[in-house]
Design an enzyme around this catalytic site. Structure first.
Site, PDB file in Angstrom:
ATOM      1  N   ALA A  65       4.924  50.810 -13.628  1.00  0.00           N
ATOM      2  CA  ALA A  65       6.322  50.574 -14.029  1.00  0.00           C
ATOM      3  C   ALA A  65       7.156  50.250 -12.795  1.00  0.00           C
ATOM      4  O   ALA A  65       6.926  50.809 -11.715  1.00  0.00           O
ATOM      5  CB  ALA A  65       6.864  51.821 -14.706  1.00  0.00           C
ATOM      6  N   GLY A 110       0.963  52.250 -14.865  1.00  0.00           N
ATOM      7  CA  GLY A 110       0.941  51.156 -15.847  1.00  0.00           C
ATOM      8  C   GLY A 110       0.077  49.987 -15.397  1.00  0.00           C
ATOM      9  O   GLY A 110      -0.390  49.203 -16.236  1.00  0.00           O
ATOM     10  N   GLU A 133       1.029  59.496 -13.098  1.00  0.00           N
ATOM     11  CA  GLU A 133       2.254  59.776 -13.852  1.00  0.00           C
ATOM     12  C   GLU A 133       2.662  61.250 -13.850  1.00  0.00           C
ATOM     13  O   GLU A 133       3.839  61.575 -13.722  1.00  0.00           O
ATOM     14  CB  GLU A 133       2.106  59.298 -15.317  1.00  0.00           C
ATOM     15  CG  GLU A 133       2.330  57.812 -15.491  1.00  0.00           C
ATOM     16  CD  GLU A 133       1.074  56.999 -15.282  1.00  0.00           C
ATOM     17  OE1 GLU A 133       0.082  57.537 -14.742  1.00  0.00           O
ATOM     18  OE2 GLU A 133       1.073  55.824 -15.664  1.00  0.00           O
TER      19      GLU A 133
HETATM   20  N1  COA Z   1       8.268  49.808  -8.628  1.00  0.00           N
HETATM   21  C1  COA Z   1       9.193  49.170  -7.887  1.00  0.00           C
HETATM   22  N2  COA Z   1       8.992  48.813  -6.595  1.00  0.00           N
HETATM   23  C2  COA Z   1       7.792  49.110  -6.069  1.00  0.00           C
HETATM   24  C3  COA Z   1       6.784  49.773  -6.780  1.00  0.00           C
HETATM   25  C4  COA Z   1       7.057  50.131  -8.129  1.00  0.00           C
HETATM   26  N3  COA Z   1       6.168  50.749  -8.898  1.00  0.00           N
HETATM   27  N4  COA Z   1       5.715  49.939  -5.966  1.00  0.00           N
HETATM   28  C5  COA Z   1       6.034  49.392  -4.788  1.00  0.00           C
HETATM   29  N5  COA Z   1       7.304  48.896  -4.840  1.00  0.00           N
HETATM   30  C6  COA Z   1       8.070  48.264  -3.780  1.00  0.00           C
HETATM   31  C7  COA Z   1       8.390  49.259  -2.682  1.00  0.00           C
HETATM   32  O1  COA Z   1       9.524  50.028  -3.026  1.00  0.00           O
HETATM   33  C8  COA Z   1       8.626  48.331  -1.516  1.00  0.00           C
HETATM   34  O2  COA Z   1       9.913  47.783  -1.620  1.00  0.00           O
HETATM   35  P1  COA Z   1      10.878  47.685  -0.295  1.00  0.00           P
HETATM   36  O3  COA Z   1      10.172  46.673   0.580  1.00  0.00           O
HETATM   37  O4  COA Z   1      12.172  47.197  -0.854  1.00  0.00           O
HETATM   38  O5  COA Z   1      10.902  49.046   0.302  1.00  0.00           O
HETATM   39  C9  COA Z   1       7.620  47.207  -1.771  1.00  0.00           C
HETATM   40  O6  COA Z   1       7.256  47.284  -3.143  1.00  0.00           O
HETATM   41  C10 COA Z   1       6.359  47.372  -0.946  1.00  0.00           C
HETATM   42  O7  COA Z   1       5.878  48.703  -1.169  1.00  0.00           O
HETATM   43  P2  COA Z   1       5.030  49.472  -0.053  1.00  0.00           P
HETATM   44  O8  COA Z   1       4.820  50.868  -0.540  1.00  0.00           O
HETATM   45  O9  COA Z   1       5.659  49.271   1.267  1.00  0.00           O
HETATM   46  O10 COA Z   1       3.688  48.603  -0.126  1.00  0.00           O
HETATM   47  P3  COA Z   1       2.200  49.029   0.277  1.00  0.00           P
HETATM   48  O11 COA Z   1       1.419  47.761   0.212  1.00  0.00           O
HETATM   49  O12 COA Z   1       2.177  49.813   1.527  1.00  0.00           O
HETATM   50  O13 COA Z   1       1.715  50.005  -0.913  1.00  0.00           O
HETATM   51  C11 COA Z   1       1.427  50.660  -3.217  1.00  0.00           C
HETATM   52  C12 COA Z   1       1.528  49.492  -2.213  1.00  0.00           C
HETATM   53  C13 COA Z   1       1.364  50.023  -4.612  1.00  0.00           C
HETATM   54  C14 COA Z   1       0.161  51.455  -2.966  1.00  0.00           C
HETATM   55  C15 COA Z   1       2.662  51.573  -3.083  1.00  0.00           C
HETATM   56  O14 COA Z   1       3.821  50.751  -3.078  1.00  0.00           O
HETATM   57  C16 COA Z   1       2.824  52.594  -4.175  1.00  0.00           C
HETATM   58  O15 COA Z   1       2.168  53.623  -4.160  1.00  0.00           O
HETATM   59  N6  COA Z   1       3.758  52.333  -5.134  1.00  0.00           N
HETATM   60  C17 COA Z   1       4.126  53.257  -6.181  1.00  0.00           C
HETATM   61  C18 COA Z   1       3.101  53.257  -7.285  1.00  0.00           C
HETATM   62  C19 COA Z   1       3.493  54.193  -8.388  1.00  0.00           C
HETATM   63  O16 COA Z   1       3.661  55.380  -8.221  1.00  0.00           O
HETATM   64  N7  COA Z   1       3.670  53.602  -9.586  1.00  0.00           N
HETATM   65  C20 COA Z   1       4.184  54.266 -10.735  1.00  0.00           C
HETATM   66  C21 COA Z   1       3.128  54.882 -11.515  1.00  0.00           C
HETATM   67  S1  COA Z   1       3.801  55.669 -12.936  1.00  0.00           S
END
Ligand code: COA
Length: 265
Positions: A65, A110, A133
């Site tokens: 999400a 998601g 989640e």
């Molecule tokens: N929703 C909105 N924005 C997201 C996102 C999400 N689920 N996941 C990542 N982003 C955004 C980050 O906020 C960041 O934005 P910014 O540059 O404005 O700060 C950008 O994407 C890059 O994220 P970053 O964490 O720096 O990238 P990464 O390559 O190091 O890591 C992930 C990638 C996917 C592993 C990591 O972003 C992550 O763990 N995201 C959250 C996943 C999550 O918990 N999802 C919800 C499950 S219910």
């Protein structure tokens, strides 16, 4: 062409959908979810032999999400979004042709549920997987609690959902969460995964279309029917192939020691 944040193109018999939100790690916002629904309603063609879903870049397949969008949403908007997962993404699990997730990076929340809606999953060697989640005070609600046990079994699904454990591609392969890992190098190579996935599904994209569709209907029925009803249903699916030109072509090709040429009739 583009449908909202989705790039759609056709290659080697497959309709390829790429989420183009690399700056948010391909997270699912309303526009992206709606775009999936629009593809099904307006762009899926009878010529498409498979649908492949992937993400842009190499960091993430889909980070779940869009948490930035979610933060601004009212309770009713969140409820409506959950229903949209069913109406606009759910078709991937009932699509008449096989659906394939080409998992080019992290598949979280998601994002993993999106992959679970697909019939087949191919992962890049550096991909990772989790349903985190419960650590965010919610539960998987795009089908995760239902599809994951069907794919990896009840015990493993409990572990992955209750602990929110993140696993790598080799573990995902070991537990059957993905069917295949493409490449061995930890450093991702852009395009390699998709090429591997398209090669791997050639038996589908070059196979007998009626048989593919009938087999898929029968396999999916196994998830919801008891054995007796399932065996009955299987016979009905066979009937769809029995009267086809492709069945006769396969028998002729066998007798003539050549590859069959299927026309989908
Ligand atoms: N929703 C909105 N924005 C997201 C996102 C999400 N689920 N996941 C990542 N982003 C955004 C980050 O906020 C960041 O934005 P910014 O540059 O404005 O700060 C950008 O994407 C890059 O994220 P970053 O964490 O720096 O990238 P990464 O390559 O190091 O890591 C992930 C990638 C996917 C592993 C990591 O972003 C992550 O763990 N995201 C959250 C996943 C999550 O918990 N999802 C919800 C499950 S219910």
């Amino acid at each position: 062409m583009h449908v909202g944040p989705l790039e759609i193109r056709r290659q080697e018999g497959a309709l390829i959908l790429t989420i183009q939100r690399e700056e948010r790690r391909n997270a699912l916002d309303l526009a992206t979810i709606q775009a999936f629904g629009d593809v099904f309603r307006q762009h899926l063609s009878a010529e498409d032999r498979a649908v492949v879903v992937t993400g842009s870049g190499t960091a993430a397949f889909c980070a779940g999400a869009d948490l930035k969008e979610r933060r601004e949403m009212s309770l009713d908007q969140v409820r409506a979004q959950l229903l949209r997962y069913r109406s606009d993404l759910g078709w991937l699990s009932t699509c008449p042709v096989p659906t394939v997730a080409a998992i080019n990076g992290a598949a979280l929340g998601g994002g993993l549920e999106l992959a679970l809606l697909c019939d087949l999953r191919v992962a890049a060697a550096h991909a990772s997987f989790a349903l985190p989640e419960t650590s965010l005070g919610i539960i998987p609600a795009a089908g995760g609690t239902q599809y994951l046990p069907r794919v990896v079994g009840a015990a493993k699904a409990r572990e992955l959902i209750l602990l929110g454990t993140r696993i790598d591609a080799s573990e995902a392969l070991r537990i059957g969460l993905v069917h295949r890992v493409a490449g061995t190098a930890p450093a991702p190579v852009a395009g390699e995964l998709l090429a591997d996935a398209l090669r791997w599904i050639e038996p589908i994209t070059r196979g007998a279309p009626l048989a593919q569709r009938a087999a898929l209907r029968a396999l999916r029925a196994a998830d919801r029917l008891d054995l007796d009803a399932g065996l009955e249903f299987e016979l009905g699916c066979y009937e769809a192939c029995l009267t086809s030109e492709d069945r006769l072509e396969a028998l002729a090709a066998f007798a003539e020691k050549r590859r069959p040429v299927f026309n989908g009739r």
